[in-house]
Structure formats: structure tokens, C-alpha cells
Design a protein around this motif. Structure first.
Motif, short mmCIF file in Angstrom:
data_model
loop_
_atom_site.label_atom_id
_atom_site.label_comp_id
_atom_site.label_asym_id
_atom_site.label_seq_id
_atom_site.Cartn_x
_atom_site.Cartn_y
_atom_site.Cartn_z
N ALA A 182 0.85 -1.20 0.00
CA ALA A 182 0.00 0.00 0.00
C ALA A 182 0.88 1.25 0.00
N TYR A 183 1.92 1.27 0.82
CA TYR A 183 2.80 2.43 0.86
C TYR A 183 3.38 2.72 -0.52
N GLU A 188 3.88 6.07 -5.22
CA GLU A 188 4.17 6.16 -6.64
C GLU A 188 3.13 6.93 -7.44
N ILE A 189 1.83 6.70 -7.18
CA ILE A 189 0.83 7.38 -8.02
C ILE A 189 -0.28 8.09 -7.25
N GLY A 203 -4.67 -12.58 4.20
CA GLY A 203 -3.62 -11.83 4.88
C GLY A 203 -3.25 -10.57 4.10
N ASN A 204 -3.14 -10.73 2.78
CA ASN A 204 -2.68 -9.62 1.94
C ASN A 204 -3.67 -8.47 1.93
N ILE A 205 -4.95 -8.77 1.70
CA ILE A 205 -5.94 -7.69 1.60
C ILE A 205 -6.09 -6.99 2.96
N LEU A 212 -3.14 1.31 4.26
CA LEU A 212 -3.90 2.47 3.79
C LEU A 212 -4.45 3.29 4.95
N VAL A 213 -4.99 2.60 5.94
CA VAL A 213 -5.57 3.29 7.09
C VAL A 213 -4.48 4.07 7.83
#
Ligand code: AN7
Length: 374
Positions: A182-183, A188-189, A203-205, A212-213
Motif C-alpha cells: 500500500a505504501y 508512486e501514483i 492476509g494480503n488484503i 492504507l488506514v
């Protein structure tokens, strides 16, 4: 910490070059005096999709190509942090249950750390590239009947008895490393409208949502992207729970799918993932094996990206979200391509091709002349 500025940590742990993921070390809550166990993970390309946009019905979409991590999947992000902590805690034996990628990653990082690895795999359900990695790096391997969910039960039990240190995503350090996807995307965009993620154990999601939070809390983004979790028709415990408004996954016995990586019937992070997706105003959806193969072909032949079936699920899901009008044509979308095509050569070989045989040079030349003169 200023987000785009590299924190002042010493880079001399990987041949003097900066660690890509470890540039976010200040956002990973581990002790300062750890010896970092790294194979140069993270910093993966956010590849802008170009030739496939028409087929997807989008104007701006990217694939975060996690297949270029050192063992070929996104699992290396969580593993570098978790193995660093395993080393710090001086554990003698690490273990995991896996559909293949976690074990490929764990065995490589265990070798780097000098810790013995033990893995429990679902017999007959691990793609050959992944199994060959575990054998190459040197693990004790137990093949168990009954799928991944059985393998994980074994690991949970031996962990409870204190026999091994578990490196499945129940290990919180795995999530801490994993959240750096997420970082990187935001770095990047800026903030996208949607992030589409293939989901197995979830685990990933869950980790992406955590990342993000945190960024929102630090004031580094204003809006949280919406999350779409993609499962396969044969292994969709979260899609079923999401549709029925449940807070826990609805377990699936004997999950079957060509995307063996996400053939998981009882996702460990299921309830967290449901909260994350709902919190993001997102969605869980399922795709068929045929749709996965089609998406794998689109990425490979229109974009030059070779991804394994579970990763293609995110593109298949994206296509469906557009067809159903859930994602808008003008929205900016990221699909997480979690693993490399080489992980599963047997599935790659299922794609249609044109091949001929020639017994000598002369015959090959004649053949090429005939094929190109049409
Ligand atoms: C390519 O290796 O569970 O939802 O044991 O290998 O975090 O589980 C792999 C999962 C997506 C799903 N894409 O991620 C394992 C394992 C690929 C994967 C997933 C996996 P999670």
C-alpha cells in the motif's frame, strides 16, 4: 517522517545497496537493533496497462507486479520482516503451512537467516515451481491429504505446543511487512480509486487495508481507495459471506480451483478482511477458472506480464467489475499481480500455441520459409 524522504538507516546489509521495502522501516514497529534478513524485496514495478485497456474497458489501470520479488511472489514482503524477528528472537525452527508461495519464500529466507525450515503442504495441490523452490532451499516437507486447511491446522497445533515458530500470516510481523504494498502504490501514483486483490487466507488484503488506514491517519492521503477481493468459484468462502451480510467466512470444504494458491476454504483473516472490504465500501466477487485463464492470457500477450493463475484472478475480477458497472471507466485502478508465471509452468503450458517439429536444420528452414511466405 516525511513520506518520500528515505529514512536514515544504514544500507550496508545487502551488499551496500538500499533495501527497497526497508525504506519504510520507520513505519514497521520492530526493535532498532535487529539484524535485517533481506533478499532485496519490495520496490516492484507498478506497470501501466496499455494494450489491454480496451478489453478491460478502462482508461487508467496498473498491475503491481509482485512476481519480481526475490522468490517470485508478494510473500517476500511479510517474510523479510517476520524472519528478521525470528532471528532476533533466536528461534531454532520456523514452520508454515502453504499453498506454495509462503513455503517458497520462507525456505529461502530461512536459509539466509540460518534457521531450519519445516513446511506442511497440501499433497498434489502445490504448483511445481513453488515445490521446486522449497526442495532447492532445503526444507523438511510434510505432504498432507485434505488441502491447505488441514495443513494449517497441523501448524497451529505444533505452534501451540511450542515446537515451532509459525511464519504463516497469523504471525503479525508478516502483516507488518505485507502492508508496504500500500505504501509503495500511494508513494508512486497517489491514491487510486480501487485496489483489486486476489484473496486466499486474506492476509494480503487485510495488510493492504492496514497500510492504507495508517497513511490516512498520518495525513498522507485524503481518500481511502475501495478494495475488491477476488476469489475463485471453487473457493469463495468470503464472497458467500459478503453476499449474505455475514461477519465470518462461510467455510468451503474441499476447495477446487486452477488457481491452487488461493484454494483455501477457511481463511484465517476472513473476518478482518470482511471488515476491511466493507470499511472501504468495496466488494468481494468470484471468477471462474476459465475467466482466470483468459485474464492470464491477456496479461501475457497484450502486456508482457507473466503471472500465475491466482494473480490473474485480480485482472479477471477487474474485467467483471467493469462489465457489471461497479467500477467506472474513468476510475484509476490497481490490480495486484501477486506471483510470477514461472511458479506454475503446468498451467502456462495449457495455453494454445503453434509449434512444429523439425528433425534437422534443413527441414526447419523449409518450414520457416513456408510459414512466412503466406
Ligand atoms: C500468488 O502461499 O496462502 O489472501 O500459502 O500465493 O494473503 O492468502 C498464498 C496465497 C494470492 C492469496 N496470490 O493471498 C500460501 C498462500 C498468490 C498467492 C494469494 C496467495 P492471501
Amino acid at each position: 517522517m516525511e513520506f518520500r524522504k528515505r529514512p536514515s538507516i544504514s544500507w550496508d546489509m545487502l551488499g551496500g545497496r538500499p533495501f527497497r521495502l526497508w525504506r519504510y522501516k520507520e513505519l514497521i514497529p520492530i526493535p532498532d537493533d535487529v539484524q535485517i534478513i533481506s533478499l532485496g524485496e519490495g520496490g516492484t514495478p507498478l506497470t501501466k496497462l496499455v494494450k489491454s485497456l480496451d478489453q478491460l474497458g478502462l482508461r487508467e489501470a496498473y498491475a503491481k507486479f509482485e512476481g519480481v520479488n526475490s522468490t517470485g511472489s508478494f510473500k517476500d514482503r511479510g517474510m523479510t520482516v517476520a524472519m528478521t524477528m525470528a532471528k532476533y528472537l533466536k528461534v531454532p525452527l520456523v514452520a508454515c503451512a502453504s499453498t506454495g508461495n509462503t513455503s517458497a519464500s520462507m525456505t529461502a529466507y530461512a536459509s539466509r537467516a540460518g534457521i531450519k525450515p519445516l513446511i506442511v503442504l497440501p499433497k498434489g495441490r502445490v504448483a511445481r515451481g513453488k515445490l521446486s523452490q522449497a526442495i532447492l532451499h532445503g526444507a523438511r516437507i510434510i505432504l498432507i491429504e485434505g488441502g491447505f486447511d488441514n495443513a494449517l491446522r497441523v501448524i497451529l497445533e505444533v505452534s501451540r505446543r511450542g515446537i515451532v515458530y509459525p511464519l504463516n500470516s497469523i504471525n503479525p510481523w508478516r502483516i507488518e511487512g505485507q502492508k508496504t504494498i500500500a505504501y509503495e502504490i500511494i508513494d508512486e501514483i497517489g491514491d487510486p480509486d480501487w485496489i483489486v486483490v486476489p484473496v486466499g487466507n486474506a492476509g494480503n488484503i487485510t495488510a493492504i487495508w492496514k497500510g492504507l488506514v495508517e497513511l490516512k491517519r498520518f495525513g498522507l492521503i485524503d481518500e481511502l481507495p475501495r478494495l475488491a477481493g477476488v476469489q475463485t468459484a471453487g473457493a469463495a468462502p468470503l464472497v458467500r459471506a459478503f453476499k449474505m451480510g455475514l461477519e465470518e467466512p462461510l467455510p468451503v470444504e474441499n476447495p477446487e480451483t486452477i488457481a491452487t494458491a488461493i484454494g483455501i476454504g477457511r481463511p484465517v483473516h476472513g473476518s478482518r478482511a470482511l471488515r476491511a472490504v466493507r470499511g472501504s465500501k468495496g466488494i468481494f466477487l468470484e471468477v471462474s477458472d476459465e475467466e482466470i485463464l483468459e485474464a492470464q492470457r491477456i496479461l501475457a500477450r497484450y502486456e508482457g506480464l507473466g503471472v500465475e493463475p491466482a494473480s490473474a484472478a485480480s485482472i479477471a475480477g477487474l474485467k467483471k467489475l467493469r462489465e457489471e458497472g461497479i467500477v467506472d471507466r474513468d476510475e484509476k485502478v490497481i490490480a495486484i499481480a501477486t506471483g510470477h508465471a514461472l511458479k506454475d509452468p503446468d498451467t502456462a503450458l495449457l495455453h494454445e500455441t503453434t509449434s512444429y517439429e523439425a528433425k534437422d536444420i534443413r527441414e526447419a528452414l523449409t518450414l520457416i520459409q513456408r510459414l512466412t511466405s503466406a
